[in-house]
Motif scaffolding. Structure first.
Motif, short mmCIF file in Angstrom:
data_model
loop_
_atom_site.label_atom_id
_atom_site.label_comp_id
_atom_site.label_asym_id
_atom_site.label_seq_id
_atom_site.Cartn_x
_atom_site.Cartn_y
_atom_site.Cartn_z
N HIS A 94 0.85 -1.19 0.00
CA HIS A 94 0.00 0.00 0.00
C HIS A 94 0.88 1.24 0.00
CE1 HIS A 94 -4.08 -1.61 0.52
NE2 HIS A 94 -3.50 -2.58 1.25
N ARG A 95 0.34 2.30 -0.58
CA ARG A 95 1.04 3.57 -0.69
C ARG A 95 0.97 4.34 0.62
NH1 ARG A 95 2.12 6.57 -5.13
NH2 ARG A 95 0.88 5.16 -6.39
N LEU A 96 2.07 4.99 1.00
CA LEU A 96 2.10 5.88 2.16
C LEU A 96 1.58 7.25 1.75
CD1 LEU A 96 5.55 4.93 3.70
CD2 LEU A 96 3.38 4.90 4.94
N VAL A 97 0.67 7.80 2.55
CA VAL A 97 0.06 9.10 2.27
C VAL A 97 -0.14 9.89 3.58
CG1 VAL A 97 -1.16 8.30 0.20
CG2 VAL A 97 -2.29 8.16 2.43
N THR A 98 -0.40 11.16 3.44
CA THR A 98 -0.75 11.98 4.60
C THR A 98 -2.23 11.77 4.93
OG1 THR A 98 -1.23 13.87 3.17
CG2 THR A 98 1.00 13.74 4.09
N ASN A 99 -2.61 12.18 6.10
CA ASN A 99 -4.00 12.15 6.57
C ASN A 99 -4.60 10.73 6.65
OD1 ASN A 99 -4.15 15.02 6.80
ND2 ASN A 99 -4.38 15.12 4.58
N ARG A 100 -3.75 9.75 6.92
CA ARG A 100 -4.22 8.39 7.18
C ARG A 100 -3.45 7.85 8.38
NH1 ARG A 100 -8.13 5.07 4.32
NH2 ARG A 100 -6.74 3.35 4.76
N GLU A 101 -4.10 6.97 9.14
CA GLU A 101 -3.42 6.31 10.26
C GLU A 101 -2.60 5.15 9.73
OE1 GLU A 101 -6.74 5.18 12.71
OE2 GLU A 101 -6.74 7.12 13.74
N LEU A 102 -1.53 4.81 10.44
CA LEU A 102 -0.69 3.67 10.06
C LEU A 102 -1.05 2.49 10.95
CD1 LEU A 102 1.55 2.39 8.41
CD2 LEU A 102 3.20 3.30 10.07
N TRP A 103 -1.66 1.49 10.34
CA TRP A 103 -2.02 0.24 11.03
C TRP A 103 -1.13 -0.87 10.50
CZ3 TRP A 103 -5.28 -0.39 15.06
CH2 TRP A 103 -6.08 0.72 15.39
N MET A 104 -0.51 -1.60 11.41
CA MET A 104 0.38 -2.69 11.02
C MET A 104 0.25 -3.81 12.05
SD MET A 104 2.56 -3.38 8.58
CE MET A 104 2.72 -1.70 7.98
N GLY A 105 -0.08 -4.99 11.57
CA GLY A 105 -0.21 -6.13 12.47
C GLY A 105 -1.30 -5.95 13.50
N GLY A 106 -2.31 -5.17 13.14
CA GLY A 106 -3.46 -4.97 14.03
C GLY A 106 -3.28 -3.88 15.07
N ILE A 107 -2.15 -3.17 15.04
CA ILE A 107 -1.94 -2.09 16.01
C ILE A 107 -1.72 -0.78 15.27
CG2 ILE A 107 -1.00 -3.66 17.74
CD1 ILE A 107 1.79 -2.39 17.13
N LYS A 108 -2.07 0.30 15.92
CA LYS A 108 -1.86 1.63 15.35
C LYS A 108 -0.46 2.09 15.75
CE LYS A 108 -3.58 6.32 15.37
NZ LYS A 108 -4.43 7.26 16.09
N ILE A 109 0.32 2.51 14.75
CA ILE A 109 1.68 2.99 14.99
C ILE A 109 1.69 4.49 14.77
CG2 ILE A 109 4.07 2.90 14.18
CD1 ILE A 109 3.57 -0.05 13.47
N ASP A 110 2.21 5.21 15.73
CA ASP A 110 2.28 6.66 15.64
C ASP A 110 3.32 7.06 14.60
OD1 ASP A 110 1.66 9.31 16.30
OD2 ASP A 110 3.25 9.40 17.81
N TYR A 111 2.87 7.66 13.51
CA TYR A 111 3.76 8.06 12.41
C TYR A 111 3.06 9.15 11.62
CZ TYR A 111 7.11 7.45 8.57
OH TYR A 111 8.08 7.64 7.62
N GLU A 112 3.84 9.98 10.93
CA GLU A 112 3.24 11.10 10.21
C GLU A 112 2.51 10.70 8.94
OE1 GLU A 112 7.66 11.45 8.68
OE2 GLU A 112 6.79 11.10 10.66
N LEU A 113 2.73 9.49 8.45
CA LEU A 113 2.06 8.99 7.26
C LEU A 113 1.29 7.72 7.60
CD1 LEU A 113 5.02 9.35 4.70
CD2 LEU A 113 3.11 10.93 5.03
N GLY A 114 0.31 7.42 6.76
CA GLY A 114 -0.44 6.18 6.91
C GLY A 114 -0.55 5.51 5.57
N LEU A 115 -1.15 4.34 5.54
CA LEU A 115 -1.28 3.59 4.29
C LEU A 115 -2.65 3.80 3.67
CD1 LEU A 115 0.52 0.34 5.43
CD2 LEU A 115 1.37 2.06 3.82
N LEU A 116 -2.66 4.02 2.37
CA LEU A 116 -3.88 4.26 1.62
C LEU A 116 -4.49 2.93 1.19
CD1 LEU A 116 -5.74 6.36 0.27
CD2 LEU A 116 -4.24 6.23 -1.74
#
Length: 158
Positions: free
Chosen positions: A11-33
């Protein structure tokens, strides 16, 4: 009978999305679209599990054209995948997965990812192996345009 399957997702990294990985939310400035929460790790694992049971892929069972799957928590997809393979008499033996990302660093989050997915699946966290690597700044991952994940799953007939 035991069977193996493999899965891959990106998945592409973008702004204004949360980053979820392995079922947990990771605090990061980008999220996956993506249509769902775009958790590439869970998606790759689900494809591996479904492939091992010869049950197609998550796009077939959870289409990105469906309003029911829009914004869906991938932990739900994982739970339903385990339920799907059970209809054919299979259970998960183990998963081995690799996350490919330059940033953020995934290693500190791996134990929580393992436990979260184990809780969803109803297995021991030791049955879920997760590794993280970079692509040494090569390709779309290296340019931090996206994150990918690979997974292999072993299932057995109950």
């Amino acid at each position: 009978m035991i069977r193996v399957g493999m899965g891959y997702d990106v998945h592409r990294l973008v702004t204004n999305r949360e980053l979820w990985m392995g079922g947990i939310k990771i605090d990061y400035e980008l999220g996956l679209l993506g249509h769902s929460d775009a958790d590439v790790l869970i998606h790759a694992i689900c494809d591996a599990i479904l492939g091992a049971a010869n049950m197609r892929d998550i796009g077939y069972h959870f289409p990105d054209t469906s309003s029911e799957t829009e914004g869906m928590d991938s932990k739900i997809i994982l739970r339903k995948t385990i339920e799907l393979i059970a209809t054919k008499g299979y259970r998960l033996v183990n998963v081995d997965a690799t996350i490919c990302a330059e940033r953020p660093k995934m290693n500190p989050h791996i134990p929580q990812m393992q436990q979260t997915m184990a809780n969803v699946i109803g297995c021991d966290a030791d049955q879920i192996s997760i590794k993280a690597t970079t692509t040494e700044k090569l390709g779309f991952t290296g340019r931090q345009e996206g994150i990918s994940a690979y997974a292999v799953a072993l299932v057995e007939k109950s």
